[in-house]
Design a protein around this motif. Sequence first.
Motif, PDB file in Angstrom:
ATOM      1  N   HIS A  75      67.834  22.012  24.050  1.00 47.59           N
ATOM      2  CA  HIS A  75      68.115  21.098  25.160  1.00 47.59           C
ATOM      3  C   HIS A  75      67.010  20.052  25.291  1.00 47.59           C
ATOM      4  CE1 HIS A  75      71.552  23.405  26.378  1.00 47.59           C
ATOM      5  NE2 HIS A  75      70.837  24.499  26.588  1.00 47.59           N
ATOM      6  N   GLY A  76      65.768  20.486  25.081  1.00 52.19           N
ATOM      7  CA  GLY A  76      64.653  19.550  25.192  1.00 52.19           C
ATOM      8  C   GLY A  76      64.723  18.432  24.177  1.00 52.19           C
ATOM      9  N   ALA A  77      65.268  18.726  23.001  1.00 51.21           N
ATOM     10  CA  ALA A  77      65.351  17.720  21.941  1.00 51.21           C
ATOM     11  C   ALA A  77      66.306  16.584  22.284  1.00 51.21           C
ATOM     12  CB  ALA A  77      65.782  18.377  20.636  1.00 51.21           C
ATOM     13  N   THR A  78      67.124  16.787  23.310  1.00 46.82           N
ATOM     14  CA  THR A  78      68.005  15.688  23.736  1.00 46.82           C
ATOM     15  C   THR A  78      67.252  14.627  24.513  1.00 46.82           C
ATOM     16  OG1 THR A  78      68.585  16.712  25.866  1.00 46.82           O
ATOM     17  CG2 THR A  78      69.904  17.335  23.937  1.00 46.82           C
ATOM     18  N   GLY A  79      66.060  14.977  24.998  1.00 46.74           N
ATOM     19  CA  GLY A  79      65.281  14.045  25.792  1.00 46.74           C
ATOM     20  C   GLY A  79      65.656  14.005  27.252  1.00 46.74           C
ATOM     21  N   ARG A  80      66.488  14.940  27.693  1.00 43.56           N
ATOM     22  CA  ARG A  80      67.009  14.883  29.059  1.00 43.56           C
ATOM     23  C   ARG A  80      66.356  15.867  30.027  1.00 43.56           C
ATOM     24  NH1 ARG A  80      73.437  14.854  27.365  1.00 43.56           N
ATOM     25  NH2 ARG A  80      73.416  12.858  26.230  1.00 43.56           N
ATOM     26  N   THR A  81      65.541  16.795  29.524  1.00 42.96           N
ATOM     27  CA  THR A  81      65.034  17.851  30.410  1.00 42.96           C
ATOM     28  C   THR A  81      63.732  17.492  31.098  1.00 42.96           C
ATOM     29  OG1 THR A  81      63.715  18.988  28.710  1.00 42.96           O
ATOM     30  CG2 THR A  81      66.067  19.550  28.864  1.00 42.96           C
ATOM     31  N   GLY A  82      62.982  16.542  30.551  1.00 37.73           N
ATOM     32  CA  GLY A  82      61.694  16.196  31.124  1.00 37.73           C
ATOM     33  C   GLY A  82      60.587  17.171  30.789  1.00 37.73           C
ATOM     34  N   ARG A  83      60.875  18.140  29.899  1.00 41.29           N
ATOM     35  CA  ARG A  83      59.876  19.143  29.533  1.00 41.29           C
ATOM     36  C   ARG A  83      59.553  19.145  28.040  1.00 41.29           C
ATOM     37  NH1 ARG A  83      58.292  22.826  32.877  1.00 41.29           N
ATOM     38  NH2 ARG A  83      58.079  24.469  31.313  1.00 41.29           N
ATOM     39  N   ARG A  84      59.988  18.126  27.349  1.00 44.64           N
ATOM     40  CA  ARG A  84      59.661  17.962  25.932  1.00 44.64           C
ATOM     41  C   ARG A  84      59.383  16.484  25.679  1.00 44.64           C
ATOM     42  NH1 ARG A  84      60.502  22.733  26.811  1.00 44.64           N
ATOM     43  NH2 ARG A  84      61.118  24.349  25.323  1.00 44.64           N
ATOM     44  N   LEU A  85      58.350  15.986  26.328  1.00 40.83           N
ATOM     45  CA  LEU A  85      58.034  14.566  26.199  1.00 40.83           C
ATOM     46  C   LEU A  85      57.350  14.322  24.853  1.00 40.83           C
ATOM     47  CD1 LEU A  85      56.676  13.868  29.805  1.00 40.83           C
ATOM     48  CD2 LEU A  85      59.016  13.606  28.938  1.00 40.83           C
ATOM     49  N   PRO A  86      57.898  13.422  24.010  1.00 38.69           N
ATOM     50  CA  PRO A  86      57.312  13.180  22.695  1.00 38.69           C
ATOM     51  C   PRO A  86      56.041  12.343  22.780  1.00 38.69           C
ATOM     52  CG  PRO A  86      59.181  11.707  23.073  1.00 38.69           C
ATOM     53  CD  PRO A  86      59.102  12.624  24.264  1.00 38.69           C
ATOM     54  N   PRO A  87      55.206  12.392  21.743  1.00 41.64           N
ATOM     55  CA  PRO A  87      55.313  13.254  20.560  1.00 41.64           C
ATOM     56  C   PRO A  87      54.862  14.680  20.886  1.00 41.64           C
ATOM     57  CG  PRO A  87      53.340  11.934  20.428  1.00 41.64           C
ATOM     58  CD  PRO A  87      54.046  11.479  21.663  1.00 41.64           C
ATOM     59  N   LEU A  88      55.547  15.663  20.313  1.00 46.26           N
ATOM     60  CA  LEU A  88      55.268  17.054  20.660  1.00 46.26           C
ATOM     61  C   LEU A  88      55.638  17.978  19.505  1.00 46.26           C
ATOM     62  CD1 LEU A  88      54.571  19.211  22.894  1.00 46.26           C
ATOM     63  CD2 LEU A  88      57.035  19.266  23.367  1.00 46.26           C
TER      64      LEU A  88
END
Length: 275
Positions: free
Chosen positions: A43-56
């Motif tokens: 889910h984080g890889a979609t960029g919609r959760t706010g908990r996987r901000l790139p770069p990561l």
Amino acid sequence: MMKALLYTGPHTFEYTDVPDPVCEPEDVLIRVRAVGICGSDVHGATGRTGRRLPPLIMGHEAAGVIERVGANVTGLRAGQRVCFDSTVYCNRCEACRTRRFNRCDKRQVLGVSTPQFKRHGAMAERVAVPSWIVFAIPDEMSFVKAALLEPVSIGVHAANRGNIPEGGTVLVIGAGTIGLCVLAAARLKGAGRIIVADIDEFRLETARRLGADVTVNAGTLVSCTGKMPVLRKDETPSPHETPLSHETPVLRETASTLAEAVLDLTEGRGVHTAF
């Protein structure tokens, strides 16, 4: 430098060179041998959760071999096979001193990036973590199985807190990785009847293979498969009972919610514990 799978934007990863992690005096440097892909990573890889901000660098379910220990580390050594917790905590604040690590003032999560913090994870050749979240694993345990100890621990923790009576009836809502771990842990805790609900037939089939007594497709409420032990309304659960069962429980045509379906399957009794 080391190789890592770097999340650079929605639905985008690069296998690239990144700096080696810094091993602080109280840290352990681990060469990663297996890492899981959590649903939160997907889910984080979609960029919609706010908990996987790139770069990561994602990845919080992993296992490997210790390459180096910090100067202040005791009880662990290079070459040791280990897994580790996903939560990084300071081990010093009041919450940590009272073992409420999830309330740590400086809490971070491996492979997670928010506006407040960024902590690279284990989808890389190496990762550095505090020594107090590292645990040795048996030589006979594979690294792949050890990487699954993090989600398994969640299922075990849930079952331990669930107050499941011996021989009781349990409902597990959701048959993803965590739900399946809860299913297995609930059985080990003595559950006599386990109902699993989901909207995905593949997941429900997996739940049946892992021991669910009955599975219910909550999306349609018409698919109900398994053997549901039946108790008389005045009967209490017992680990020694040999209840009657029928192969395919039938839901009322009027059952329009999962709650109504569960009441049908339990003859109006409901369940002792729900997850």
